[in-house]
Every structure is written in C-alpha cells, then in structure tokens.
Design a protein around this motif. Structure first.
Motif, PDB file in Angstrom:
ATOM      1  N   VAL A  45       4.639  -1.532   7.563  1.00 36.66           N
ATOM      2  CA  VAL A  45       6.487  -1.409   7.796  1.00 36.66           C
ATOM      3  C   VAL A  45       6.908  -0.150   7.380  1.00 36.66           C
ATOM      4  O   VAL A  45       6.202   0.695   7.219  1.00 36.66           O
ATOM      5  N   HIS A  46       8.219  -0.062   7.161  1.00 37.24           N
ATOM      6  CA  HIS A  46       8.511   1.255   6.775  1.00 37.24           C
ATOM      7  C   HIS A  46       9.619   0.406   6.627  1.00 37.24           C
ATOM      8  O   HIS A  46      11.069   0.237   6.320  1.00 37.24           O
ATOM      9  N   PHE A  59      14.377 -10.101   8.403  1.00 33.54           N
ATOM     10  CA  PHE A  59      12.926  -9.564   7.600  1.00 33.54           C
ATOM     11  C   PHE A  59      12.727 -10.136   6.838  1.00 33.54           C
ATOM     12  O   PHE A  59      11.051 -10.597   6.534  1.00 33.54           O
ATOM     13  N   HIS A  60      13.256  -9.970   5.302  1.00 36.18           N
ATOM     14  CA  HIS A  60      12.946 -11.328   4.444  1.00 36.18           C
ATOM     15  C   HIS A  60      12.463 -12.226   4.740  1.00 36.18           C
ATOM     16  O   HIS A  60      11.743 -12.664   3.906  1.00 36.18           O
ATOM     17  N   ARG A  72       2.129  -2.641   3.859  1.00 34.80           N
ATOM     18  CA  ARG A  72       1.962  -1.209   3.844  1.00 34.80           C
ATOM     19  C   ARG A  72       2.664  -0.509   3.698  1.00 34.80           C
ATOM     20  O   ARG A  72       3.891  -0.430   4.945  1.00 34.80           O
ATOM     21  N   ASP A  73       3.234   0.355   3.197  1.00 35.10           N
ATOM     22  CA  ASP A  73       4.674   1.333   3.638  1.00 35.10           C
ATOM     23  C   ASP A  73       4.987   2.352   2.091  1.00 35.10           C
ATOM     24  O   ASP A  73       3.545   2.925   1.535  1.00 35.10           O
ATOM     25  N   LEU A  97       0.088   1.136  -1.134  1.00 37.32           N
ATOM     26  CA  LEU A  97       1.654   2.666  -1.144  1.00 37.32           C
ATOM     27  C   LEU A  97       0.752   3.442  -0.141  1.00 37.32           C
ATOM     28  O   LEU A  97      -0.138   4.314  -1.604  1.00 37.32           O
ATOM     29  N   VAL A  98       1.370   4.467   0.466  1.00 33.79           N
ATOM     30  CA  VAL A  98       0.722   5.702   0.643  1.00 33.79           C
ATOM     31  C   VAL A  98       1.672   6.507   0.340  1.00 33.79           C
ATOM     32  O   VAL A  98       2.683   6.192   0.427  1.00 33.79           O
ATOM     33  N   VAL A  99       0.962   7.525  -0.030  1.00 33.11           N
ATOM     34  CA  VAL A  99       1.226   9.107  -1.180  1.00 33.11           C
ATOM     35  C   VAL A  99       1.246  10.263  -0.460  1.00 33.11           C
ATOM     36  O   VAL A  99       0.064   9.655   0.679  1.00 33.11           O
TER      37      VAL A  99
END
Length: 188
Positions: A45-46, A59-60, A72-73, A97-99
């Motif tokens: 997601v974003h 969404f929540h 995954r964001d 978490l993607v960094v």
C-alpha cells in the motif's frame, strides 16, 4: 509411487489427516496450520498517497474486516505515523517498511522508526526497484544505481544493528524491477 494429498488435508495442515506413502513428496515438510499462512499474508500500500489518504477511514475499516495483518509501505518523511499507529492498534497490523536513499537519510529513518515503534514493524526492506526508470532518473543514481543501493543498504544495516538485534528487527534485501539476473548480481 506418488504421495497422495487431498486438498482438504493440505488446508487442514494436520499430519493425521494426510495419508503419506513412500514417494517423492514424502520427504517434504508437512504444512503447518492454515492460520499461520493466513497470518503471513500482506498487501502493498501507499497509505499517505491517493486513494488511501483521502479514503483512510474506509480503508481502515475494510482492512480491519479483511483479517490482513501485514502491510508493505515506504517509510517517508511525509507519512502520517498516527494513521499507521491506528492501524496497528485497531487491527494489529504490522508493517514491512521499505526505505530509500531517495526519500530519507539513515539518521532520518532511525528517527521515524523510533517514532513509529519497532513493535509495529515486521521487517525493514531496502530500496525498492533501484533499477527502475524512476530511480535511474534521480541525480543520486548517476554514479550507478547499484552502488547507491548497496551503500545505502550497508548504512541501514549498520545503523539498525547498532541499535536493534536481528531477532528484534528483521532486515530484508533491496528489490529489483522485473528480477533481471544481471541486476540482481549487482546487489551482492
């Protein structure tokens, strides 16, 4: 001789419900409980981008009703960490978490992690698709995208391990676009 596994036996995951006979599949590990698999399912997601941002309450609600527990964001400076905390509190959501060096420095990333709380994080993941056209167009990638990604990943690794044990905070490798073998080899 083939091993006989019924669909129901596989879904149940119980050894007692499976009739294993000697054969090529007999050496495979038995499946675990289906709840373990269901708990591992996640979606990308974003949360801070559209359409999620303006429809966050809906969404929540949908996410809470779905039973999905992993999102995954990308961790970005503009993320509303209160929304992330709310998802965790209401639906026990954990975040992969993607960094990225394009969106935050390692010290900034460490600040965001502390603000979110590592108890809400299932894993930290390196740069997503460093070989994508978008990343390649960035000035920071001019010295070679793989050098940037690998150096950032090393810096992330050192910062995380200086503060957190591997069992406390899992670190995942960077991802490449279309899994091109020559590109993957550049990330070693």
């Amino acid at each position: 001789e083939m091993t006989s596994l019924s669909r129901r036996a596989i879904l149940r995951g119980g050894a007692a419900s499976m009739m294993l006979r000697p054969g090529p599949l007999a050496a495979l590990p038995l499946p675990g409980p289906s709840d373990s698999f269901t708990d591992s399912v996640g979606v990308n997601v974003h949360i801070s981008s559209e359409p999620y941002a303006s429809n966050f309450d809906r969404f929540h609600d949908l996410l809470a009703a779905s039973g999905i527990r992993h999102l995954r964001d990308e961790l970005r400076p503009g993320n509303d960490l209160d929304r992330w905390r709310a998802l965790n509190k209401r639906a026990n959501i954990l975040f992969n978490l993607v960094v990225s060096p394009a969106t935050n420095t390692v010290p900034e990333m460490m600040t965001y992690l502390a603000a979110l709380g590592t108890e809400r994080i299932s894993a930290m993941e390196g740069q997503n698709e460093g070989n994508s056209d978008w990343f390649l167009s960035l000035p920071l990638a001019k010295s070679g995208w793989s050098n940037v990604v690998v150096n950032y990943q090393r810096e992330v690794h050192h910062a995380l391990r200086a503060r957190y044990q591997a069992t406390e905070l899992l670190r995942l490798s960077p991802r490449v676009n279309n899994w091109k073998t020559p590109d993957v080899s550049l990330l070693r």
